[in-house]
Design a protein around this motif. Structure first.
Motif, PDB file in Angstrom:
ATOM      1  N   LEU A   1       0.864  -1.175   0.000  1.00  0.00           N
ATOM      2  CA  LEU A   1       0.000   0.000   0.000  1.00  0.00           C
ATOM      3  C   LEU A   1       0.903   1.228   0.000  1.00  0.00           C
ATOM      4  CD1 LEU A   1      -3.038   0.870   0.233  1.00  0.00           C
ATOM      5  CD2 LEU A   1      -2.605   1.147   2.686  1.00  0.00           C
ATOM      6  N   ASP A   2       0.812   2.011  -1.074  1.00  0.00           N
ATOM      7  CA  ASP A   2       1.726   3.136  -1.260  1.00  0.00           C
ATOM      8  C   ASP A   2       3.188   2.680  -1.191  1.00  0.00           C
ATOM      9  OD1 ASP A   2      -0.118   5.257  -1.657  1.00  0.00           O
ATOM     10  OD2 ASP A   2      -0.548   5.273   0.491  1.00  0.00           O
ATOM     11  N   GLY A   3       3.453   1.484  -1.699  1.00  0.00           N
ATOM     12  CA  GLY A   3       4.809   0.952  -1.715  1.00  0.00           C
ATOM     13  C   GLY A   3       5.247   0.266  -0.443  1.00  0.00           C
ATOM     14  N   ASN A   4       4.443   0.322   0.607  1.00  0.00           N
ATOM     15  CA  ASN A   4       4.780  -0.288   1.888  1.00  0.00           C
ATOM     16  C   ASN A   4       4.110  -1.652   2.022  1.00  0.00           C
ATOM     17  OD1 ASN A   4       6.197   2.072   2.857  1.00  0.00           O
ATOM     18  ND2 ASN A   4       4.180   3.029   3.091  1.00  0.00           N
ATOM     19  N   PRO A   5       4.862  -2.670   2.467  1.00  0.00           N
ATOM     20  CA  PRO A   5       4.277  -4.015   2.565  1.00  0.00           C
ATOM     21  C   PRO A   5       3.142  -4.086   3.579  1.00  0.00           C
ATOM     22  CG  PRO A   5       6.446  -3.938   3.596  1.00  0.00           C
ATOM     23  CD  PRO A   5       6.270  -2.638   2.893  1.00  0.00           C
ATOM     24  N   VAL A   6       2.122  -4.859   3.240  1.00  0.00           N
ATOM     25  CA  VAL A   6       0.984  -5.085   4.129  1.00  0.00           C
ATOM     26  C   VAL A   6       0.981  -6.559   4.523  1.00  0.00           C
ATOM     27  CG1 VAL A   6      -1.519  -4.992   4.380  1.00  0.00           C
ATOM     28  CG2 VAL A   6      -0.342  -3.282   2.966  1.00  0.00           C
ATOM     29  N   LYS A   7       1.017  -6.827   5.803  1.00  0.00           N
ATOM     30  CA  LYS A   7       1.040  -8.204   6.295  1.00  0.00           C
ATOM     31  C   LYS A   7      -0.385  -8.715   6.444  1.00  0.00           C
ATOM     32  CE  LYS A   7       3.153 -11.148   9.818  1.00  0.00           C
ATOM     33  NZ  LYS A   7       3.985 -11.175  11.060  1.00  0.00           N
ATOM     34  N   LEU A   8      -0.688  -9.806   5.709  1.00  0.00           N
ATOM     35  CA  LEU A   8      -2.028 -10.394   5.739  1.00  0.00           C
ATOM     36  C   LEU A   8      -1.962 -11.861   6.118  1.00  0.00           C
ATOM     37  CD1 LEU A   8      -3.498  -8.969   2.385  1.00  0.00           C
ATOM     38  CD2 LEU A   8      -3.757  -7.996   4.676  1.00  0.00           C
TER      39      LEU A   8
ATOM     40  N   VAL B   1     -16.284 -10.218   9.136  1.00  0.00           N
ATOM     41  CA  VAL B   1     -15.176 -10.055  10.079  1.00  0.00           C
ATOM     42  C   VAL B   1     -13.869  -9.815   9.334  1.00  0.00           C
ATOM     43  CG1 VAL B   1     -13.806 -11.187  11.870  1.00  0.00           C
ATOM     44  CG2 VAL B   1     -16.297 -11.461  11.841  1.00  0.00           C
ATOM     45  N   PHE B   2     -13.621 -10.622   8.297  1.00  0.00           N
ATOM     46  CA  PHE B   2     -12.369 -10.488   7.557  1.00  0.00           C
ATOM     47  C   PHE B   2     -12.332  -9.208   6.727  1.00  0.00           C
ATOM     48  CE2 PHE B   2     -12.204 -15.109   8.350  1.00  0.00           C
ATOM     49  CZ  PHE B   2     -10.937 -15.161   8.917  1.00  0.00           C
ATOM     50  N   VAL B   3     -13.458  -8.783   6.212  1.00  0.00           N
ATOM     51  CA  VAL B   3     -13.507  -7.497   5.504  1.00  0.00           C
ATOM     52  C   VAL B   3     -13.145  -6.370   6.462  1.00  0.00           C
ATOM     53  CG1 VAL B   3     -15.036  -5.815   4.397  1.00  0.00           C
ATOM     54  CG2 VAL B   3     -15.117  -8.213   3.708  1.00  0.00           C
ATOM     55  N   GLY B   4     -13.651  -6.449   7.676  1.00  0.00           N
ATOM     56  CA  GLY B   4     -13.324  -5.438   8.682  1.00  0.00           C
ATOM     57  C   GLY B   4     -11.830  -5.403   8.984  1.00  0.00           C
ATOM     58  N   ARG B   5     -11.210  -6.576   9.059  1.00  0.00           N
ATOM     59  CA  ARG B   5      -9.766  -6.633   9.311  1.00  0.00           C
ATOM     60  C   ARG B   5      -8.986  -6.032   8.146  1.00  0.00           C
ATOM     61  NH1 ARG B   5      -8.864 -12.792  11.646  1.00  0.00           N
ATOM     62  NH2 ARG B   5     -10.207 -12.604  13.501  1.00  0.00           N
ATOM     63  N   LEU B   6      -9.420  -6.334   6.917  1.00  0.00           N
ATOM     64  CA  LEU B   6      -8.738  -5.786   5.744  1.00  0.00           C
ATOM     65  C   LEU B   6      -8.843  -4.264   5.718  1.00  0.00           C
ATOM     66  CD1 LEU B   6      -9.664  -8.265   2.860  1.00  0.00           C
ATOM     67  CD2 LEU B   6      -7.378  -7.784   3.752  1.00  0.00           C
ATOM     68  N   ARG B   7      -9.993  -3.750   6.073  1.00  0.00           N
ATOM     69  CA  ARG B   7     -10.183  -2.291   6.058  1.00  0.00           C
ATOM     70  C   ARG B   7      -9.247  -1.601   7.042  1.00  0.00           C
ATOM     71  NH1 ARG B   7     -16.694  -2.627   5.529  1.00  0.00           N
ATOM     72  NH2 ARG B   7     -16.846  -2.120   3.306  1.00  0.00           N
TER      73      ARG B   7
ATOM     74  N   ALA C   1      -9.522   2.458   4.241  1.00  0.00           N
ATOM     75  CA  ALA C   1     -10.849   1.946   4.570  1.00  0.00           C
ATOM     76  C   ALA C   1     -11.827   2.008   3.403  1.00  0.00           C
ATOM     77  CB  ALA C   1     -11.417   2.707   5.761  1.00  0.00           C
ATOM     78  N   ASP C   2     -11.677   3.022   2.522  1.00  0.00           N
ATOM     79  CA  ASP C   2     -12.675   3.182   1.462  1.00  0.00           C
ATOM     80  C   ASP C   2     -12.346   2.382   0.198  1.00  0.00           C
ATOM     81  OD1 ASP C   2     -10.492   4.690   0.843  1.00  0.00           O
ATOM     82  OD2 ASP C   2     -11.584   6.531   0.379  1.00  0.00           O
ATOM     83  N   LEU C   3     -11.282   1.561   0.223  1.00  0.00           N
ATOM     84  CA  LEU C   3     -10.985   0.723  -0.941  1.00  0.00           C
ATOM     85  C   LEU C   3     -12.015  -0.401  -1.087  1.00  0.00           C
ATOM     86  CD1 LEU C   3      -7.083   0.375  -0.848  1.00  0.00           C
ATOM     87  CD2 LEU C   3      -8.447   1.439  -2.657  1.00  0.00           C
ATOM     88  N   ILE C   4     -12.450  -0.950   0.037  1.00  0.00           N
ATOM     89  CA  ILE C   4     -13.486  -1.991   0.019  1.00  0.00           C
ATOM     90  C   ILE C   4     -14.796  -1.353   0.444  1.00  0.00           C
ATOM     91  CG2 ILE C   4     -14.220  -4.235   0.875  1.00  0.00           C
ATOM     92  CD1 ILE C   4     -11.339  -4.887   1.497  1.00  0.00           C
ATOM     93  N   GLN C   5     -15.700  -1.248  -0.497  1.00  0.00           N
ATOM     94  CA  GLN C   5     -16.968  -0.582  -0.241  1.00  0.00           C
ATOM     95  C   GLN C   5     -18.076  -1.623  -0.022  1.00  0.00           C
ATOM     96  OE1 GLN C   5     -17.300   1.775  -3.832  1.00  0.00           O
ATOM     97  NE2 GLN C   5     -15.113   2.197  -3.681  1.00  0.00           N
ATOM     98  N   THR C   6     -18.939  -1.345   0.932  1.00  0.00           N
ATOM     99  CA  THR C   6     -20.107  -2.195   1.157  1.00  0.00           C
ATOM    100  C   THR C   6     -21.267  -1.677   0.316  1.00  0.00           C
ATOM    101  OG1 THR C   6     -19.446  -2.703   3.426  1.00  0.00           O
ATOM    102  CG2 THR C   6     -21.758  -3.052   2.860  1.00  0.00           C
ATOM    103  N   VAL C   7     -21.844  -2.559  -0.479  1.00  0.00           N
ATOM    104  CA  VAL C   7     -23.040  -2.220  -1.247  1.00  0.00           C
ATOM    105  C   VAL C   7     -24.203  -2.890  -0.519  1.00  0.00           C
ATOM    106  CG1 VAL C   7     -24.174  -2.293  -3.495  1.00  0.00           C
ATOM    107  CG2 VAL C   7     -21.668  -2.156  -3.356  1.00  0.00           C
TER     108      VAL C   7
END
Length: 225
Positions: free
Chosen positions: A143-150, A192-198, A203-209
């Motif tokens: 994210l912005d060139g910085n590693p994200v641990k998942l 739950v996992f969507v919340g963790r990813l956000r 936060a606004d990359l994953i949008q709830t419809v």
């Protein structure tokens, strides 16, 4: 992403399942053509690895039956046969790619990634969505060139949404593509996992419809009218 592996060589099946699982895929298995046909006809797979020389029902017949019933998932054929006529029979039955035994596991993984990219209309192994980059070769997320641990499940969820970027994906669809057929599925865990990813991403990359599901997209990208 959920893969069906239909291979009657138990040792090769174990090896491939481990390689695919380590690469971040969920893998269902079948040791013969009848079981493979049933799973492919009833479960929603993102891709299939199909041996031609199967007991009970050969791979070409399995593939022909899938295509006749409207199943369109990409299929990679594996076979010890290396005659051009066998390749033609496989492609005419509806195969998307072909790999002759023996082969290198890395080549198989690369071909699977290519099949999934083509099915999603993605040209390269890196998926970029705004500041987010997903390298499907290494399962590396930045994210912005910085590693994200998942965690493995967080990555699988993000990867599936990324392969369907800009589209609304229901919780039911996510459950069907993130867990194998033996898993006790509960669509509430997706929230739950969507919340963790956000929390780990913007936060606004994953949008709830509401009432439909989730959509992974760049909120700052220009929109078509």
């Amino acid at each position: 992403m959920r893969i069906l592996l239909v291979e009657d060589d138990a040792d090769l099946q174990r090896l491939l399942k481990k390689a695919l699982t380590d690469a971040g895929y969920v893998v269902d298995q079948a040791l013969d053509g009848e079981e493979g046909h049933f799973l492919g006809d009833t479960e929603p797979y993102d891709a299939v690895i199909l041996d031609l020389g199967l007991p009970k029902m050969d791979g070409v017949t399995v593939l022909q039956k899938w295509r006749k019933s409207g199943r369109t998932m990409p299929v990679l054929i594996l076979t010890a046969r290396d005659r051009w006529s066998d390749k033609v029979a496989g492609f005419d039955a509806g195969a998307d790619d072909y790999l002759a035994k023996p082969f290198y596991t890395e080549e198989l993984l690369a071909r699977v990634r290519a099949l999934l990219r083509r099915a999603a209309g993605i040209a390269t192994s890196e998926i970029e969505i705004g500041p987010l980059t997903i390298d499907t070769r290494s399962s590396r997320v930045t994210l912005d060139g910085n590693p994200v641990k998942l965690t493995s499940l967080e990555y699988r969820l993000l990867s599936y949404l990324a392969h369907h970027k800009g589209k609304v994906v229901s919780r039911t669809e996510l459950v069907e593509h993130l867990y194998d057929q033996d898993f006790d599925r509960d669509s509430n865990t997706i929230e739950v996992f969507v919340g963790r990813l956000r929390k780990k991403l913007e936060a606004d990359l994953i949008q709830t419809v509401r009432g439909l599901g989730y959509c992974l997209d760049d909120p700052n990208a220009p929109r078509k009218d």
